[in-house]
Design an enzyme around this catalytic site. Structure first.
Site, PDB file in Angstrom:
ATOM      1  N   ASP A  42       9.319   2.567   0.095  1.00 31.47           N
ATOM      2  CA  ASP A  42       8.265   3.227   0.848  1.00 31.47           C
ATOM      3  C   ASP A  42       8.442   2.815   2.306  1.00 31.47           C
ATOM      4  OD1 ASP A  42       6.058   4.207   2.080  1.00 31.47           O
ATOM      5  OD2 ASP A  42       4.600   3.447   0.622  1.00 31.47           O
ATOM      6  N   LYS A  60       4.113   8.631   8.976  1.00 28.63           N
ATOM      7  CA  LYS A  60       3.848   8.055  10.302  1.00 28.63           C
ATOM      8  C   LYS A  60       4.806   8.555  11.387  1.00 28.63           C
ATOM      9  CE  LYS A  60       0.793   4.735   8.400  1.00 28.63           C
ATOM     10  NZ  LYS A  60       0.792   3.931   7.208  1.00 28.63           N
ATOM     11  N   TYR A  96       0.853  -1.185   0.000  1.00 30.99           N
ATOM     12  CA  TYR A  96       0.000   0.000   0.000  1.00 30.99           C
ATOM     13  C   TYR A  96       0.891   1.237   0.000  1.00 30.99           C
ATOM     14  CZ  TYR A  96      -3.462   3.447   1.593  1.00 30.99           C
ATOM     15  OH  TYR A  96      -4.285   4.541   1.706  1.00 30.99           O
TER      16      TYR A  96
HETATM   17  C1  LIG Z   1       0.195   4.512   5.774  1.00 24.31           C
HETATM   18  C2  LIG Z   1       0.982   4.264   4.558  1.00 24.31           C
HETATM   19  C3  LIG Z   1       0.988   5.159   3.476  1.00 24.31           C
HETATM   20  C4  LIG Z   1       0.036   6.322   3.376  1.00 24.31           C
HETATM   21  O1  LIG Z   1       0.251   7.266   4.354  1.00 24.31           O
HETATM   22  P1  LIG Z   1      -0.946   8.290   4.715  1.00 24.31           P
HETATM   23  O2  LIG Z   1      -0.313   9.231   5.672  1.00 24.31           O
HETATM   24  O3  LIG Z   1      -2.036   7.446   5.285  1.00 24.31           O
HETATM   25  O4  LIG Z   1      -1.366   8.938   3.448  1.00 24.31           O
HETATM   26  C5  LIG Z   1       1.868   4.944   2.433  1.00 24.31           C
HETATM   27  N1  LIG Z   1       2.700   3.889   2.445  1.00 24.31           N
HETATM   28  C6  LIG Z   1       2.710   2.997   3.459  1.00 24.31           C
HETATM   29  C7  LIG Z   1       3.676   1.867   3.425  1.00 24.31           C
HETATM   30  C8  LIG Z   1       1.841   3.145   4.538  1.00 24.31           C
HETATM   31  O5  LIG Z   1       1.821   2.222   5.494  1.00 24.31           O
END
Ligand SMILES: *Cc1c(COP(=O)(O)O)cnc(C)c1O
Length: 443
Positions: A251, A279, A156
């Protein structure tokens, strides 16, 4: 299922205030929530409204206390309302909450990120992980002058159009939107690959010679449950992207500052071209970032032609919260040993529980302070395996855990987090609840 008629209980008592507030929320907010997973649709029941948090604990509006293993989906590595962060934020907000002009806090956090994350020489702050990944692929496309990206099934990267893509049935190179509203034009430029499958990636590069700008990956996958990378796969991915002139984007929105102070790239010793963060770097505030080699980052506006901007980007309050969080992690690297020890204790307890409770088809996966329980007969190495898990069993398990005051993710495909505010007693309580819950699920 009629989601509204089912309500969760805490020690056998219905959560009346949460239930009523959810009914009201549904009048004004689509589905009653501002992010879909919060609606508890995949486990049934109505969501629990939270009033406050402190350390490892949260309290709902009915007054029930839980040990929190979601931690806002990962950001709160120091636990809720850490006093050092709260004080820094108070001091900052009293001086004004936004200027849309440069502040010192932005420089302080950028310096710290560059010092801590091995591959980052320059970093741009944004407001969410979604913005970070969107901007990173725009930059990768501009830098390589190529349009296509590769993403992995089950990873994701936020809700940008280019990522809301799934593999078409039959051929893996034929993509489909995973949400209405994503256009055909966008869809055709995202290729879906299978996690932990290097042969698949080689084939994709062969079939799209000279067209792939970048490959984006969660170096430890945390959005299909927890799926660990095979080292040959990650190393192979680094090699092939380099050979083919594509950028490798890690990511690290979850893994950054979580699996080590320099993220998964430091832990595995692999240097990506670009990294996305989120995060933890916001210390509980809405923040994202992307960074990498100067040579790539320098083509961003205003130095270069690639446009990217944000009214609230680098917001001083969020920067202060993030800066102090990162500083604490940098100055106290023992936190990572502590988190790993807690994780180990959790793992030992759960593996014992699985053996002695008579539970069948349960897989526990852990990496440091990240963990996940798959209701699955086999080891999970990609999204296809993950989807074979029993969401019915997870849902039953979730309800039992909540009843016992253990707050875990309301979905089989999300993971649990630990913070430095968690103690051994919290882990013991988790293990006890896990035993009784497994007993009930497999009775
Ligand atoms: C949470 C998440 C995102 C998206 O971040 P948001 O602040 O919710 O837009 C992107 N990549 C990964 C791996 C994530 O866990």
């Amino acid at each position: 299922m009629d989601n509204g008629s089912l309500q969760l209980t805490f020690k056998g008592v219905l959560m009346k205030k949460s239930s009523n507030l959810y009914n009201e929320a549904c009048k004004y907010i689509p589905g009653g929530v501002n992010s879909p997973v919060r609606a508890f649709r995949s486990v049934g029941g109505k969501p629990i409204f939270i009033e406050r948090g402190k350390g490892s604990k949260i309290w709902d509006i009915d007054g029930n206390e839980y040990i929190d293993f979601v931690l806002s989906w990962g950001p709160l590595i120091l636990g809720h309302a850490d006093e050092r962060i709260v004080n820094a934020v108070k001091e900052s907000v009293e001086k004004g909450s936004s200027f849309g002009a440069p502040t010192k806090a932005e420089v302080d956090i950028a310096r710290l990120i560059v010092e801590m994350v091995p591959s980052i020489e320059k970093v741009r702050m944004v407001n969410s992980g979604t913005e970070a990944t969107m901007s990173a692929i725009r930059l990768a496309r501009a830098y390589t002058r190529r349009d296509k990206i590769v993403k992995f099934n089950g990873c994701y990267h936020g809700h940008g159009d280019s990522f809301l893509i799934k593999a078409g049935s039959g051929s893996l190179t034929y993509s489909l939107p995973s949400s209405p509203g994503v256009t055909k034009c966008v869809t055709k430029n995202t290729i879906i690959a299978e996690y932990n499958d290097l042969e698949n990636i080689k084939k994709i590069f062969l079939e799209n010679k000279g067209e792939i700008s970048s490959v984006i990956i969660e170096p430890i996958a945390g959005n299909m449950g927890l799926v660990l990378p095979e080292m040959d796969f990650l190393n192979g991915l680094r090699e092939i992207t380099k050979e083919e002139g594509s950028l490798l984007i890690f990511d690290e929105v979850i893994t950054g500052f979580r699996v080590s102070k320099g993220g998964a790239q430091e832990y595995f010793g692999i240097t990506p071209d670009l990294t996305t963060l989120g995060k933890i770097i916001g210390g509980g505030f809405p923040v994202g970032a992307f960074g990498g080699r100067s040579e790539i980052m320098n083509i961003l506006a205003p130095d270069g032609p690639v446009y990217q901007a944000g009214t609230l980007s680098g917001n001083p309050v969020a920067m202060i919260a993030g800066y102090h969080t990162l500083k604490i992690l940098k100055e106290n690297p023992d936190i990572y040993n502590y988190l790993d020890k807690l994780g180990e204790k959790l793992e030992d307890g759960i593996l014992d529980n699985i053996k002695i409770s008579g539970a069948k088809g349960v897989q526990f996966v852990r990496f440091g302070s990240l963990s996940c329980l798959f209701f699955n007969n086999d080891k999970v190495k990609n999204a296809i395996d993950a989807l074979n898990s029993s969401t019915e069993r997870y849902s039953a398990y979730f309800k039992e855990m909540i009843k016992r005051g253990i707050y875990i993710a309301p979905s089989q495909f999300e993971i649990s987090f630990l913070s430095s505010a968690h103690g051994r007693d919290d882990i013991e309580n988790f293990i006890k609840a896990n035993y009784s819950s497994l007993k009930t699920v497999f009775d």
